[in-house]
Design a protein around this motif. Structure first.
Motif: not given
Length: 323
Positions: A49-76
């Motif tokens: 339950a704790q894992a499912a409820d944990t909210f991370v504001v910027r979950p892909f921060e620190g990854l290469p191509s963070e913004c492209d990964l966000i685009a892949f998840r949301e709009i592409v």
């Protein structure tokens, strides 16, 4: 045994370390495998339950191509990118893709290649942990099968823990979903071909610009847009966009206009509507020029003027949060 001794014995508990793999199929109302006598949801199941409820504001921060990964998840609609694992599975390649058939979280093909979907039916408050969980499940899945996730554990790895973050990612956008089937896939009933045809017909034409990162030209119906995922904090980016908008410099090309932005996974994705007939190639140089102007606006430290504050309020009111 005296009263105090009985009380001490009652309050004494034995800590049992369990392998997370042993907990996957345990129901919340079943006895906990640790032997405590409690229901699982009241004992070791609390981590789920704790894992499912944990909210991370910027979950892909620190990854290469963070913004492209966000685009892949949301709009592409359709795209693929390969990542390389580290640790015990160092060198093994995993294919991250926008979407798999039926929005499944992942599968392991007969050739042992791993395919993980970013757009799925369910997720927790930390998409990076969801992907780490899917990759971990894939590593123990027999070839030729979809992965079975089980429940998310709070101590499970995130994507940042599993992949080599020192290497740049090669982002690929596709016209359709042919990567679903790979090579030499038998389709005696034609079901696979029919499914692909339906998915391809539903995918909006999308092109990633080459002159800047994470900017995607797309046509939705008769209208054409540029959606650009930017890495700056929301307040900082809104200030910079407001400066440009107030100065009459927020358009990319003649006839285009900045119509608002998406808020997704901790960053903003401004959206421009482009004139009819505009191709992706037509906005390559304008986007590069805009990136230079934006950097200059981002570096400006002077307080916003009255006109800029009004522009900022207008831009802030035209935001849509993607969840």
């Amino acid at each position: 045994m005296g009263k105090k001794s009985r009380q001490r014995a009652k309050n004494t508990t034995t800590t049992v370390t369990l392998d997370p793999a042993d907990l996957v199929d345990v129901g919340p109302r079943e006895p906990c495998p640790c032997g405590s006598g409690k229901r699982f949801k009241q004992c070791h199941g609390k981590d789920r339950a704790q894992a499912a409820d944990t909210f991370v504001v910027r979950p892909f921060e620190g990854l290469p191509s963070e913004c492209d990964l966000i685009a892949f998840r949301e709009i592409v609609p359709s795209g693929t990118v390969q990542v390389e694992l580290v640790g015990d599975n160092a060198g093994k390649v995993v294919n991250l893709v926008t979407l798999l058939p039926m929005a499944m979280p992942g599968l392991v093909r007969d050739d042992e290649t791993i395919w993980i979907g970013l757009q799925t039916h369910a997720s927790s408050g930390d998409p990076s942990r969801d992907l780490g969980h899917a990759i971990t499940a894939a590593l123990r899945t027999e070839p030729g099968n979809p992965i079975q996730l089980g429940d998310l554990m709070k101590d499970g790895p995130r994507l940042q823990d599993l992949i080599d973050t020192s290497k740049p990612l090669e982002i690929k956008v596709h016209e359709g979903f042919d990567y679903w089937v790979g090579e030499n896939v038998e389709d005696p009933t034609g079901e696979v071909a029919a499914g692909l045809e339906r998915a391809n017909a539903a995918a909006a034409p999308t092109v990633r610009l080459e002159s800047v990162d994470a900017a995607y030209w797309t046509q939705i119906g008769d209208r054409i847009y540029l959606r650009w995922v930017l890495p700056h904090t929301e307040d900082t980016l809104l200030d910079a966009l407001a400066r440009l908008h107030a100065a009459g410099s927020s358009a990319l090309i003649d006839g285009s206009r900045l119509i608002g932005s998406f808020r997704a996974l901790g960053v903003l994705a401004p959206v421009w509507e482009l004139p009819a007939g505009t191709d992706a190639a037509d906005v390559e140089k304008p986007a590069a020029d805009f990136a230079v102007a934006l950097e200059k606006a981002l570096a400006t430290e002077a307080p916003l003027t009255t006109e800029e504050r009004a522009a900022r309020a207008g831009l802030a009111s035209r935001q849509l949060t993607i969840r």
